[in-house]
Design a protein around this motif. Structure first.
Motif, PDB file in Angstrom:
ATOM      1  N   TYR A  88       0.159   2.560   6.510  1.00 61.37           N
ATOM      2  CA  TYR A  88      -1.185   2.367   5.980  1.00 61.37           C
ATOM      3  C   TYR A  88      -1.770   1.085   6.585  1.00 61.37           C
ATOM      4  O   TYR A  88      -1.590  -0.009   6.042  1.00 61.37           O
ATOM      5  N   GLY A 138      -3.736   6.761   5.614  1.00 67.25           N
ATOM      6  CA  GLY A 138      -2.342   6.929   6.023  1.00 67.25           C
ATOM      7  C   GLY A 138      -2.225   7.556   7.406  1.00 67.25           C
ATOM      8  O   GLY A 138      -2.918   8.520   7.720  1.00 67.25           O
ATOM      9  N   LYS A 198      -7.465   3.483   1.504  1.00 67.71           N
ATOM     10  CA  LYS A 198      -6.080   3.528   1.972  1.00 67.71           C
ATOM     11  C   LYS A 198      -5.923   4.737   2.892  1.00 67.71           C
ATOM     12  O   LYS A 198      -5.879   5.877   2.437  1.00 67.71           O
ATOM     13  N   THR A 253      -1.615  -4.562  10.683  1.00 68.19           N
ATOM     14  CA  THR A 253      -1.213  -4.955   9.331  1.00 68.19           C
ATOM     15  C   THR A 253      -0.935  -6.452   9.320  1.00 68.19           C
ATOM     16  O   THR A 253      -0.451  -7.016  10.301  1.00 68.19           O
ATOM     17  N   THR A 303       3.345   1.876   2.583  1.00 70.39           N
ATOM     18  CA  THR A 303       3.910   2.192   3.902  1.00 70.39           C
ATOM     19  C   THR A 303       5.407   2.448   3.791  1.00 70.39           C
ATOM     20  O   THR A 303       6.139   1.684   3.169  1.00 70.39           O
ATOM     21  N   THR A 317       5.020   7.123   7.144  1.00 67.32           N
ATOM     22  CA  THR A 317       3.586   6.849   7.095  1.00 67.32           C
ATOM     23  C   THR A 317       3.322   5.351   7.073  1.00 67.32           C
ATOM     24  O   THR A 317       3.979   4.598   6.346  1.00 67.32           O
ATOM     25  N   ARG A 354       0.812  -1.219   0.000  1.00 69.89           N
ATOM     26  CA  ARG A 354       0.000   0.000   0.000  1.00 69.89           C
ATOM     27  C   ARG A 354       0.841   1.263   0.000  1.00 69.89           C
ATOM     28  O   ARG A 354       0.316   2.360  -0.154  1.00 69.89           O
TER      29      ARG A 354
END
Length: 404
Positions: A255, A271, A269, A359, A191, A253, A189
């Protein structure tokens, strides 16, 4: 007479001149996983043996149980049964909630007499009084993940906690020592997140009992989790900092795919951006993004939990997960209590000043060394871990067959 050829279509095939939809056949090539009563009994005895060994109660121990009104009373009965086998009669204190933010003064004299504390209370890990008691040698067992006796019938309860320790030790070997490094996170994504570790931070983190592979309550001063699913945190503010106001070098960041208290994974998505130890931005246009923005801004990452039990359900993230091997949860302490948490999870085992972002597919490097790739813990492939698993059964079944 020649038989007529039939072409197999999508979602069906021909069988004896009949069209058979795949939907009618799902699972017919797989073994029946239903447990017989005898297998269920065998599995329970395996789990209860590990449970008794994990608690490691000894004659002469003084045991205090800090419970709450929603804890399954059979859990307390199970603890009492193990304790009585060692000549111990536990003292049980039941609070109206597990969201106890700090140790009440009226409880402290009882805690001071204990050699072992088993607790559901949130303040167990962070309260300075409790930390001081562990420094004096008191053994603590947190049972956030054992609130229902029926969990003893699950694969995660009968997974050998020794192997959880082996997975932790094999992961610890991958951390650089005696030099600074970045703990780096990425995924599909986008990250891009890093935590700057100093050599001192790494040394302090790796000195904790779970990182040394001591998962059960064996050592004076230990802090252990039962069920043994929650392995050591790959980052934890408490052991890593020297002073409460220390700023940890973290930027970038994340996600997350999901968070505790949200009915389904995030479709957008979203952040979550960190700068100098603090969340400074939450991006996204959805209602979930707005909720997280209100909740998370200014929050701090206090723990980055990693699952180390392959039999913990991978996508079960309530109450504080996932704790499946290779899944991550980013534990954030909030600036203020969240009304969303208070409305959706009034009886959550955590107080409304905490949130876990999850995650399942992270790639994590310690310096240049991968700790996990696409949500798969590298330690799962370690020859020492595989050999340890072979003593209990088939390493492939034990380590690689996950529970959904």
């Amino acid at each position: 007479m020649e038989s007529q050829a039939h072409v197999t279509g999508d979602g069906y095939f021909m069988s004896g001149g009949k069209v058979v939809p795949f939907d009618l056949l799902i699972g017919k090539a797989m073994p029946d996983n239903r447990e017989s009563e005898l297998t269920r009994l065998t599995n329970l005895l395996t789990a209860t043996t590990y449970f008794s060994e994990f608690l490691n109660l000894k004659k002469g121990d003084v045991l205090v149980v800090l419970a709450d009104r929603l804890l399954d009373v059979r859990v307390i009965a199970a603890i009492r049964g193990v304790a009585r086998a060692r000549g111990i009669e536990p003292i049980v204190l039941t609070h109206h909630t597990s969201q106890v933010p700090e140790m009440p003064d009226w409880v402290k004299p009882l805690i001071e007499q204990a050699t072992v504390v088993i607790s559901t209370w949130f303040c167990s890990v962070i309260d300075p009084f409790n930390v001081a008691m562990r420094k004096r040698g008191q053994r603590w067992i947190k049972i956030t993940f054992f609130r229902d006796f029926d969990l003893l019938y699950t694969p995660q309860a009968r997974f050998p906690f020794e192997l959880v320790g082996e997975l932790a030790k094999a992961t610890a070997k991958l951390y650089p020592r005696e030099r600074p490094f970045d703990l780096k996170f990425s995924d599909s994504r986008g990250t891009d997140f890093r935590i700057g570790f100093t050599a001192r931070m790494s040394e302090k983190l790796m000195s904790t009992n779970r990182w040394r592979g001591v998962i059960s309550a064996d050592e004076p001063g230990c802090y252990s989790h039962y069920l043994p699913t929650h392995g050591p945190n790959i980052y934890e503010r408490g052991p890593c900092v020297d002073t409460p106001d220390q700023v940890v070098d973290m930027t970038g960041t994340v996600y997350p795919q999901w968070a505790v208290g949200f009915p389904e994974p995030f479709r957008e998505k979203i952040g979550v951006r960190f700068d100098k130890d603090e969340i400074v931005e939450v991006t996204g246009e959805s209602a979930n993004a707005a909720i997280l923005r209100d909740m998370l801004m200014g929050g701090k990452l206090i723990e980055l939990g990693c699952g180390f039990n392959p039999k913990a359900p991978r996508h079960q993230i309530y109450p504080a997960g996932s704790n499946a091997v290779g899944a991550l949860h980013f534990g954030i302490d909030l600036v203020k209590p969240s009304d969303y948490i208070r409305k959706t999870m009034p009886d959550w085992e955590e107080p409304p000043i905490h949130m876990d972002l999850v995650t399942f597919d992270s790639t994590v490097h310690a310096g240049d060394t991968p700790l996990m790739v696409d949500g798969v813990l590298e330690a799962s492939h370690d020859p020492v871990v595989r050999a340890a698993a072979a003593a209990y059964g088939d390493p492939v079944e034990l380590l690689d067959r996950w529970v959904e």
